[in-house]
Design a protein around this motif. Structure first.
Motif: not given
Lengths: 614, 160
Positions: A185-208
């Motif tokens: 997953k990191w590789q894909f984001a790393h290889d994607a062209p562009g200067d502006e990129k984001y990382v998101i941490c999913n802490a929307d732990e919704g599983d009851p």
């Protein structure tokens, strides 16, 4: 290691579980005592040790002694602890959980076990939870003392590609659900062209039924920050978000404070550790929508829209937040990263299996003796987790099933307890890792009711965008509601529809699985499919005999009043929402079966226990 | 990071109107102040961000967090996560509703109580769990929950 502290230190576990068990009062008690006393004492807080059954947990460090854990510490027990500390009274052995170490055998004399050798802990492997419940999550110093930010330092000495390669070599897979390889997953984001990129941490732990992400954020927030900074460096992002459930106020507060500390210490912000790399981390509070656990829905939510998923491709790695390359990982995945970078991929691969290296944190709950957060090496058998670590079923009732993976997962019966817990074996068995909720169910649980519970949940959380999920899941729910409805409440049409629903249920479930647009819909039928597969006779009893063997589906039960016990006080008459209870004052009452809606309310209010079911 | 508490007194400025991502945080800040999203505030938010009211309303109704009705003085959340469910949360919910005389509404007529069932509070080991005004109560039973509600009511009466 004995305490090198010169001052006696009291550490109260104040995670959400601890607070629910009354840790706040215990903390206040010690604070008051310390204020009254003349001696110097230190009072600190820590996160969740994971042994929730024993909450509130209090640790004591007395100079010259190893650290000791006690639980459950009520205010009454706290008095005993206080007299041990302040007056040298005897160690209250009844509620000592164990010593964190005992190199000189001091505590052996007192018959105190080593905490990590007690049944709940001895088969656990704590990599992600190593700091949780040990260090003060509000203290950056304690995180650093435990080896924190070593991973980030090493990462910054490597090139971004080398960091990606290290994570790829570790074999780390996403801990939030399907187990996609993180490095890739990191590789894909790393290889994607562009200067502006984001990382998101999913802490929307919704599983009851899952709360490991909350616990990590509350107990070790810097590990998440460090992991995200490493991810950002690897893919070339300068901005990141933690998307956290609003239902987790304590986690949000701890993370907010930790971000400030990290900024001040130079682990976040401009030119981190003089490397030239800059990274800004922000918190976004989720607004409560289970579907936002799906990455494209989560992105829509950050963008201020209704959290509806969109078709992939393009994947977020190509076009994510604001159309820019974005990498999304869940909390537990991110919390594994500092260790991998600090100690190397090989060290990580020592744990777990070839295909699923490392550990997984499970929320072991339900009808189990010792419940809490359990971190196990991948590949451990279900039986070992439930019976060795969890101590088996509560009240020595019979084990019936374990529900794994929340609304996307399934219920596994006793015959499958020897299943190894890794991504692929669980899917083969008809469940999935999901986020790691593990709810133990005893013979008093009805599997049809459990399936209905999850269907109700997914139906109400379906975003409504695609037809298979919106309509299909609603039909499945209707069918299950029909099964648990009493015959007398049914019109002939409903009876017919119920019959039709039952015959088509499995087929419909498969259609939804194969055609829904996102993970929520595709996995929504899993609770039905797995219970149908393993607990078919229970469905048969509901459908053909119109009875619930476990005695849970109330519409299929009959409520009656025991005339021997009823005093005719009339309380039940007033509480009955449907005027189904009749009788004269001071004479035994009776319930009209025709009118009774089987809500069970009367039974709860009756002071004499006169209302019974059969 | 902490959202402004005084949305009405012009703290809108901390939210960049040109950034569509501020919609949800602004709604959260508004709800924090008023306890719900009053209709005029929905219009204000829409106006401020240059969105239609329908768009804001659409977001408000999508997420569980947002309320369009005011909250009762005491807010009780009954966790209905998996662990709570297998340990009897549904019964606690129906008993409390009966005690407070609630049928379809979630807020009592006197405005003293609002009762909601919520997906998961994330303290499953303490199941079943009830959250009363932000304080978690673990290992609940219908009886204990009744006592909690009755205690609050008695206190309110004394205060009144």
């Amino acid at each position: 290691m004995n305490s090198n502290k010169e001052i006696t230190t009291i550490i109260v576990g104040t995670g959400t579980c601890g607070l629910a068990a009354g840790a706040r009062k215990v903390h206040e008690y010690f604070a008051d005592k310390i204020e009254e006393s003349s001696g110097p004492y230190v009072l600190k807080k820590t996160g969740c040790l994971g042994f929730c059954t024993m909450e509130p947990i209090v640790d004591i460090e007395i100079p010259g002694w190893p650290r000791l854990s006690f639980g459950p510490v009520t205010v009454e027990n706290a008095e005993l602890l206080w007299s041990m500390i302040s007056e040298g009274a005897e160690l209250p052995r009844e509620f000592v959980l164990g010593a964190h170490a005992d190199p000189e055998g001091i505590l052996e004399l007192h018959d105190v076990p080593i905490l990590w050798e007690t049944p709940f802990f001895r088969n656990q492997t704590r990599l992600v939870l190593k700091n949780s419940g040990i260090i003060d999550p509000e203290s950056l110093e304690e995180y650093l003392e435990s080896g924190g930010y070593r991973g980030l330092k090493r990462a910054l000495d490597l090139s971004p590609v080398e960091v990606v390669d290290e994570v790829k070599a570790s074999g780390l897979r996403g801990r939030g659900g399907a187990g996609f390889p993180t490095g890739l997953k990191w590789q894909f984001a790393h290889d994607a062209p562009g200067d502006e990129k984001y990382v998101i941490c999913n802490a929307d732990e919704g599983d009851p039924g899952a709360f490991m992400d909350r616990s990590i954020l509350e107990g070790d927030p810097h590990a998440v920050i460090e992991g995200l900074a490493i991810a950002a460096y690897a893919i070339g992002a300068s901005k990141g978000y933690v998307y956290c459930r609003a239902e987790y106020p304590l986690a949000i507060r701890r993370l907010t404070d930790a971000i400030e500390q990290a900024k001040e210490a130079g682990f976040l912000g401009e030119n981190i550790l003089d490397s030239g790399f800059s990274f800004e981390l922000l918190i976004k509070k989720g607004a409560g929508a289970f579907v936002c656990g799906e990455e494209t829905a989560l992105i829509a939510s950050i963008e201020g829209k209704r959290g509806m998923p969109r078709p992939r491709p393009p994947y977020p790695a190509q076009s994510g937040l604001w159309g820019k390359p974005t990498n999304i990982n869940n909390v537990e995945t991110v919390a594994n990263v500092p260790f991998i970078l600090a100690d190397g991929a090989e060290a990580f691969r020592k744990y777990g299996t070839e295909e699923s290296p490392g550990t997984k944190v499970f929320a072991l709950t339900g009808n189990v003796k010792r419940s809490g957060l359990v971190e196990a090496s991948m590949g451990m058998r279900l039986r070992d987790i439930i019976f060795d670590i969890g101590g088996g079923v509560q009240g020595d009732k019979k084990f019936k099933a374990v529900q794994i993976g929340g609304p996307s997962g399934g219920c596994l019966p006793e015959e499958l307890l020897d299943t190894a817990v890794d991504y692929d074996s669980l899917v083969a068995a008809g469940a999935m890792m999901g986020s790691g909720g593990m709810v133990v169910m005893d013979e008093g649980t009805c599997m049809v009711d459990v399936a209905k519970f999850f269907l109700e949940f997914t139906a109400s959380e379906s975003c409504g965008k695609c037809l298979p999920c919106r309509e299909g899941v609603a039909r499945l729910r209707e069918t299950l509601n029909g099964i648990v409805r009493a015959h007398r409440d049914e019109s002939p049409e409903e009876s017919l529809l119920r019959f039709q629903g039952v015959t088509m249920m499995e087929e419909l479930a498969e259609v939804i699985r194969d055609s829904a647009a996102c993970g929520l819909g595709q996995t929504a039928p899993n609770p039905i499919l797995s219970t149908l597969k393993y607990f078919k006779d229970e469905y048969d009893a509901h459908v053909f005999e119109r009875r619930c063997p476990a005695g849970v589906c109330t519409a299929l039960l009959e409520y009656y009043i025991d005339p021997e016990l009823c005093t005719g006080c009339g309380l039940c008459v007033r509480k009955c929402p449907d005027d189904a209870i009749l009788g004269e004052k001071r004479h035994p009452h009776y319930i009209s079966d025709e009118k009774c809606i089987r809500c069970g309310t009367c039974r709860q209010f009756c002071p004499f226990g006169a209302i019974k079911v059969r | 990071m902490s959202p402004p508490t005084a949305v009405s007194s012009g703290a809108y400025g901390t939210f960049e109107a040109s950034d569509p991502g501020v919609l949800i945080p602004l709604m959260q800040a508004t709800q924090e102040e008023f306890g719900y999203l009053p209709r005029p505030e929905v219009a204000r938010i829409a106006d401020y961000l240059g969105l239609s009211e329908a768009r804001v309303y659409g977001v408000a109704t999508f997420y569980n967090q947002f309320r369009l009705e005011p909250l009762g003085k005491n807010y009780i959340q009954i966790c209905s996560g998996t662990a709570c469910h297998v340990k009897g949360a549904a019964e606690i919910f129906s008993v409390l509703r009966a005690e407070l005389g609630l049928d379809d509404a979630s807020t009592t007529k006197d405005g003293l109580f609002t009762i909601d069932s919520v997906a998961c509070l994330g303290a499953c080991s303490m199941a079943p769990l009830v959250n009363v005004n932000g304080e978690f109560h673990g290992h609940m039973t219908a009886q204990k929950a009744l006592k909690l509600v009755r205690d609050i009511r008695a206190k309110e009466r004394k205060g009144a």
